[in-house]
Write a protein that holds these residues in place. Structure first.
Motif, PDB file in Angstrom:
ATOM      1  N   GLN A 369       0.843  -1.190   0.000  1.00 59.98           N
ATOM      2  CA  GLN A 369       0.000   0.000   0.000  1.00 59.98           C
ATOM      3  C   GLN A 369       0.885   1.250   0.000  1.00 59.98           C
ATOM      4  O   GLN A 369       2.013   1.231   0.495  1.00 59.98           O
ATOM      5  N   SER A 370       0.358   2.342  -0.551  1.00 57.54           N
ATOM      6  CA  SER A 370       1.139   3.571  -0.646  1.00 57.54           C
ATOM      7  C   SER A 370       1.377   4.149   0.737  1.00 57.54           C
ATOM      8  O   SER A 370       0.529   4.070   1.637  1.00 57.54           O
ATOM      9  N   LEU A 371       2.541   4.761   0.917  1.00 61.76           N
ATOM     10  CA  LEU A 371       2.920   5.390   2.174  1.00 61.76           C
ATOM     11  C   LEU A 371       2.889   6.902   1.973  1.00 61.76           C
ATOM     12  O   LEU A 371       3.804   7.481   1.383  1.00 61.76           O
ATOM     13  N   PRO A 372       1.846   7.597   2.447  1.00 63.08           N
ATOM     14  CA  PRO A 372       1.766   9.046   2.238  1.00 63.08           C
ATOM     15  C   PRO A 372       2.771   9.776   3.110  1.00 63.08           C
ATOM     16  O   PRO A 372       3.216   9.293   4.157  1.00 63.08           O
ATOM     17  N   ASN A 373       3.115  10.976   2.650  1.00 61.25           N
ATOM     18  CA  ASN A 373       3.995  11.839   3.443  1.00 61.25           C
ATOM     19  C   ASN A 373       3.152  12.637   4.417  1.00 61.25           C
ATOM     20  O   ASN A 373       2.322  13.460   4.019  1.00 61.25           O
ATOM     21  N   PRO A 374       3.318  12.437   5.722  1.00 54.60           N
ATOM     22  CA  PRO A 374       2.443  13.126   6.691  1.00 54.60           C
ATOM     23  C   PRO A 374       2.806  14.566   6.945  1.00 54.60           C
ATOM     24  O   PRO A 374       2.164  15.227   7.743  1.00 54.60           O
ATOM     25  N   GLY A 375       3.876  15.076   6.318  1.00 57.88           N
ATOM     26  CA  GLY A 375       4.296  16.443   6.588  1.00 57.88           C
ATOM     27  C   GLY A 375       4.995  16.559   7.925  1.00 57.88           C
ATOM     28  O   GLY A 375       5.933  15.835   8.226  1.00 57.88           O
ATOM     29  N   ASN A 376       4.519  17.499   8.742  1.00 55.70           N
ATOM     30  CA  ASN A 376       5.120  17.703  10.064  1.00 55.70           C
ATOM     31  C   ASN A 376       4.506  16.823  11.153  1.00 55.70           C
ATOM     32  O   ASN A 376       4.909  16.891  12.305  1.00 55.70           O
ATOM     33  N   LYS A 377       3.516  16.020  10.793  1.00 53.08           N
ATOM     34  CA  LYS A 377       2.882  15.147  11.762  1.00 53.08           C
ATOM     35  C   LYS A 377       3.770  13.931  12.033  1.00 53.08           C
ATOM     36  O   LYS A 377       4.743  13.694  11.307  1.00 53.08           O
ATOM     37  N   PRO A 378       3.445  13.125  13.060  1.00 56.47           N
ATOM     38  CA  PRO A 378       4.230  11.916  13.317  1.00 56.47           C
ATOM     39  C   PRO A 378       4.245  10.994  12.119  1.00 56.47           C
ATOM     40  O   PRO A 378       3.258  10.863  11.383  1.00 56.47           O
ATOM     41  N   SER A 379       5.366  10.344  11.904  1.00 56.14           N
ATOM     42  CA  SER A 379       5.554   9.507  10.724  1.00 56.14           C
ATOM     43  C   SER A 379       4.608   8.321  10.746  1.00 56.14           C
ATOM     44  O   SER A 379       4.351   7.721  11.788  1.00 56.14           O
ATOM     45  N   LEU A 380       4.076   7.962   9.565  1.00 55.78           N
ATOM     46  CA  LEU A 380       3.198   6.813   9.423  1.00 55.78           C
ATOM     47  C   LEU A 380       3.942   5.629   8.829  1.00 55.78           C
ATOM     48  O   LEU A 380       3.321   4.717   8.294  1.00 55.78           O
ATOM     49  N   ARG A 381       5.244   5.650   8.891  1.00 55.42           N
ATOM     50  CA  ARG A 381       6.040   4.539   8.366  1.00 55.42           C
ATOM     51  C   ARG A 381       7.216   4.264   9.292  1.00 55.42           C
ATOM     52  O   ARG A 381       7.672   5.132  10.033  1.00 55.42           O
ATOM     53  N   VAL A 382       7.684   3.018   9.259  1.00 54.91           N
ATOM     54  CA  VAL A 382       8.847   2.587  10.033  1.00 54.91           C
ATOM     55  C   VAL A 382       9.773   1.843   9.093  1.00 54.91           C
ATOM     56  O   VAL A 382       9.378   1.412   8.000  1.00 54.91           O
ATOM     57  N   ALA A 383      11.025   1.689   9.515  1.00 54.58           N
ATOM     58  CA  ALA A 383      12.030   1.032   8.679  1.00 54.58           C
ATOM     59  C   ALA A 383      12.758  -0.019   9.496  1.00 54.58           C
ATOM     60  O   ALA A 383      13.083   0.195  10.661  1.00 54.58           O
ATOM     61  N   CYS A 384      13.025  -1.159   8.872  1.00 54.30           N
ATOM     62  CA  CYS A 384      13.790  -2.220   9.524  1.00 54.30           C
ATOM     63  C   CYS A 384      15.250  -1.781   9.597  1.00 54.30           C
ATOM     64  O   CYS A 384      15.839  -1.382   8.577  1.00 54.30           O
ATOM     65  N   PRO A 385      15.874  -1.836  10.753  1.00 54.40           N
ATOM     66  CA  PRO A 385      17.275  -1.382  10.861  1.00 54.40           C
ATOM     67  C   PRO A 385      18.261  -2.285  10.132  1.00 54.40           C
ATOM     68  O   PRO A 385      19.382  -1.870   9.871  1.00 54.40           O
ATOM     69  N   LYS A 386      17.848  -3.508   9.772  1.00 56.96           N
ATOM     70  CA  LYS A 386      18.766  -4.432   9.089  1.00 56.96           C
ATOM     71  C   LYS A 386      18.650  -4.335   7.574  1.00 56.96           C
ATOM     72  O   LYS A 386      19.626  -4.070   6.881  1.00 56.96           O
ATOM     73  N   CYS A 387      17.443  -4.541   7.036  1.00 55.64           N
ATOM     74  CA  CYS A 387      17.277  -4.537   5.581  1.00 55.64           C
ATOM     75  C   CYS A 387      16.900  -3.170   5.022  1.00 55.64           C
ATOM     76  O   CYS A 387      16.859  -3.000   3.796  1.00 55.64           O
ATOM     77  N   LYS A 388      16.572  -2.200   5.896  1.00 59.14           N
ATOM     78  CA  LYS A 388      16.238  -0.825   5.506  1.00 59.14           C
ATOM     79  C   LYS A 388      14.937  -0.712   4.719  1.00 59.14           C
ATOM     80  O   LYS A 388      14.677   0.320   4.101  1.00 59.14           O
ATOM     81  N   GLN A 389      14.129  -1.747   4.701  1.00 53.94           N
ATOM     82  CA  GLN A 389      12.849  -1.665   4.012  1.00 53.94           C
ATOM     83  C   GLN A 389      11.843  -0.915   4.879  1.00 53.94           C
ATOM     84  O   GLN A 389      11.892  -0.958   6.101  1.00 53.94           O
ATOM     85  N   HIS A 390      10.908  -0.224   4.219  1.00 50.34           N
ATOM     86  CA  HIS A 390       9.924   0.593   4.910  1.00 50.34           C
ATOM     87  C   HIS A 390       8.591  -0.156   4.994  1.00 50.34           C
ATOM     88  O   HIS A 390       8.191  -0.843   4.052  1.00 50.34           O
ATOM     89  N   PHE A 391       7.904   0.010   6.148  1.00 52.92           N
ATOM     90  CA  PHE A 391       6.630  -0.658   6.388  1.00 52.92           C
ATOM     91  C   PHE A 391       5.648   0.341   6.980  1.00 52.92           C
ATOM     92  O   PHE A 391       6.031   1.306   7.637  1.00 52.92           O
ATOM     93  N   CYS A 392       4.361   0.067   6.755  1.00 50.01           N
ATOM     94  CA  CYS A 392       3.314   0.873   7.396  1.00 50.01           C
ATOM     95  C   CYS A 392       3.117   0.384   8.826  1.00 50.01           C
ATOM     96  O   CYS A 392       3.652  -0.650   9.238  1.00 50.01           O
ATOM     97  N   LEU A 393       2.320   1.114   9.602  1.00 53.43           N
ATOM     98  CA  LEU A 393       2.129   0.754  11.005  1.00 53.43           C
ATOM     99  C   LEU A 393       1.361  -0.554  11.159  1.00 53.43           C
ATOM    100  O   LEU A 393       1.618  -1.331  12.078  1.00 53.43           O
ATOM    101  N   ASP A 394       0.410  -0.815  10.263  1.00 49.35           N
ATOM    102  CA  ASP A 394      -0.325  -2.076  10.340  1.00 49.35           C
ATOM    103  C   ASP A 394       0.606  -3.261  10.138  1.00 49.35           C
ATOM    104  O   ASP A 394       0.520  -4.262  10.872  1.00 49.35           O
ATOM    105  N   CYS A 395       1.476  -3.169   9.158  1.00 48.18           N
ATOM    106  CA  CYS A 395       2.414  -4.263   8.909  1.00 48.18           C
ATOM    107  C   CYS A 395       3.431  -4.377  10.041  1.00 48.18           C
ATOM    108  O   CYS A 395       3.869  -5.484  10.370  1.00 48.18           O
ATOM    109  N   ASP A 396       3.802  -3.252  10.629  1.00 48.58           N
ATOM    110  CA  ASP A 396       4.744  -3.294  11.750  1.00 48.58           C
ATOM    111  C   ASP A 396       4.149  -4.085  12.916  1.00 48.58           C
ATOM    112  O   ASP A 396       4.806  -4.940  13.518  1.00 48.58           O
TER     113      ASP A 396
END
Length: 423
Positions: A369-396
């Protein structure tokens, strides 16, 4: 006409007085539930449209879960966790459970969340067993013995939801102690008490009972539904458990689900043991045999103990004939994720998202699913510190609480293996 209007106005006044009187009979918390306050679940966005606050609630819940994961991750190497747990849930069904400060009643709320907890417990602890005990009329009753079938526990609980009499904490501890004292040394003995009353009516010295539980290495935890009680707090402190008081239904759900993952083992009792286990084969569908669990003949299904050839209905369990612990290989594999937890994902800061030099993925690596840019609000995405892939909060949440494997790391590992084989 004046008299008619006067009567009509007086009638309206009387009706208004009745309405005010009916509302005045309600307490503050009852009025809160009566009108539902549905407007509080909406918020206004930048364009002036009303949206539900689910995103904010999800973010805060995710943030709190991540903080807990970070704190436990920092001490994982020093903490031993018990994979084979024997847990008794003690449900207070005294007259205090009929109070309606939880909607529709404390008893109904407890029953609903105990059902969810039972299923979550067996999902996270496939090698463990659970039993149910109720307190009613000053007496503790054993609803179900220790077992690995969530359906039998839920069915037994839903059929005994009646409140009456006083609550007796000592009688419940004595009953549970008698069952857990027979558990082998490798099993972790736990008690979770869901206590509604503000007092306990005991036949003897409860402090002696608490010391007896402590000697038997029983970890007792209490979740209160009314207010903090000294004897409950003392019980938890002596036995190494946790004591908390729920503020509302959502808080109660959060508190009870915190007991689903295995707690840290007590250092002086965390002794490594080798345990004999059997991997039974599933019986043919057309076979007829007497089930050792229910003492009755059953057609098809079930499993055969590899040692004594007895028939059992479900796994995991303990053979009633030879006492061998019976499990399946998926149960054993699923229990290891507590020993090797997945690393918590990092939040992607707004400065990184707003930097045009960074070429960040536009979609979640898990659900695409697309990851929108929230602007100055809290981020709606996270990243794995090992593989650097980005995930949404539901997948996290799904990765850390259900999957227990990072899809990015797994795909990277599998993509490297053919190359290494060719070389």
């Amino acid at each position: 006409m004046n008299n008619g209007n006067g009567r009509r106005l007086n009638g309206e006044t009387e009706e208004d007085d009745d309405d005010e009187g009916s509302e005045g009979d309600l307490d503050a918390w009852e009025r809160t539930y009566a009108d539902e306050r549905s407007w509080e679940s909406l918020q206004e966005d930048e364009s002036g449209l009303l949206r539900p606050v689910d995103n904010k609630t999800l973010y805060h819940a995710q943030y709190r879960r991540r903080i807990r994961s970070l704190s436990s991750q920092a001490t994982t190497s020093r903490i031993q966790k018990g994979l084979i747990r024997y847990l008794y849930i003690v449900v207070d069904l005294s007259r205090a459970a009929a109070e309606m400060d939880y909607r529709p009643s404390r008893m109904a709320v407890v029953a609903k969340h105990v059902e969810a907890f039972i299923r979550e417990f067996f999902d996270q602890n496939p090698l463990s067993q659970l039993g149910l005990v109720t307190i009613k009329d000053g007496i503790a009753h054993c609803l179900t013995d220790l077992g690995g079938s969530p359906e039998s526990h839920v069915k037994a609980l839903m059929g005994k939801l009646e409140c009456s009499g006083e609550s007796s904490l000592q009688n419940a501890l004595d009953l549970v102690h008698g069952y857990l004292n027979q558990i082998p040394s490798y099993g972790h003995r736990e008690v979770l008490i869901l206590y509604s009353a503000l007092s306990t009516c005991d036949p003897g010295d409860i402090l002696e009972t608490i010391q007896k539980c402590k000697k038997s290495k029983m970890r007792c935890s209490v979740i209160g539904l009314s207010a903090e009680i000294f004897i409950c707090k003392h019980l938890c402190q002596e036995t190494g458990g946790s004591y908390s008081v729920a503020m509302d239904e959502s808080h109660f759900k959060e508190l009870i689900l915190e007991h689903a993952p295995p707690p840290p083992a007590i250092a002086e009792f965390a002794i490594a043991n080798l345990i004999k286990m059997g991997f039974p084969q599933r019986a043919a569908e057309s076979s007829i045999a007497i089930c050792s669990c229910h003492k009755e003949a059953k057609v098809g299904g079930g499993y055969t103990c590899p040692r004594c050839k007895a028939r059992v209905c479900e796994l995991p369990t303990e053979c009633r004939i030879c006492g061998l612990t019976l499990i399946s290989s998926p149960h054993l594999a699923r229990s290891y994720h507590h020993l090797f937890p997945i690393v918590p994902f990092d939040e992607v800061s707004s400065s990184v998202l707003n930097d045009p030099r960074n070429r960040l993925p536009r979609s979640c690596f898990g659900c695409q699913q697309s990851l929108p840019n929230p602007g100055n609000k809290p981020s709606l995405r996270v990243a794995c510190p090992k593989c650097k892939q980005h995930f949404c909060l539901d997948c996290d949440i799904y990765i850390h609480e259900s999957l227990h494997n990072c899809p990015g790391c797994e795909s990277f590992r599998h993509s490297k293996s053919p190359i290494a084989t060719e070389e």
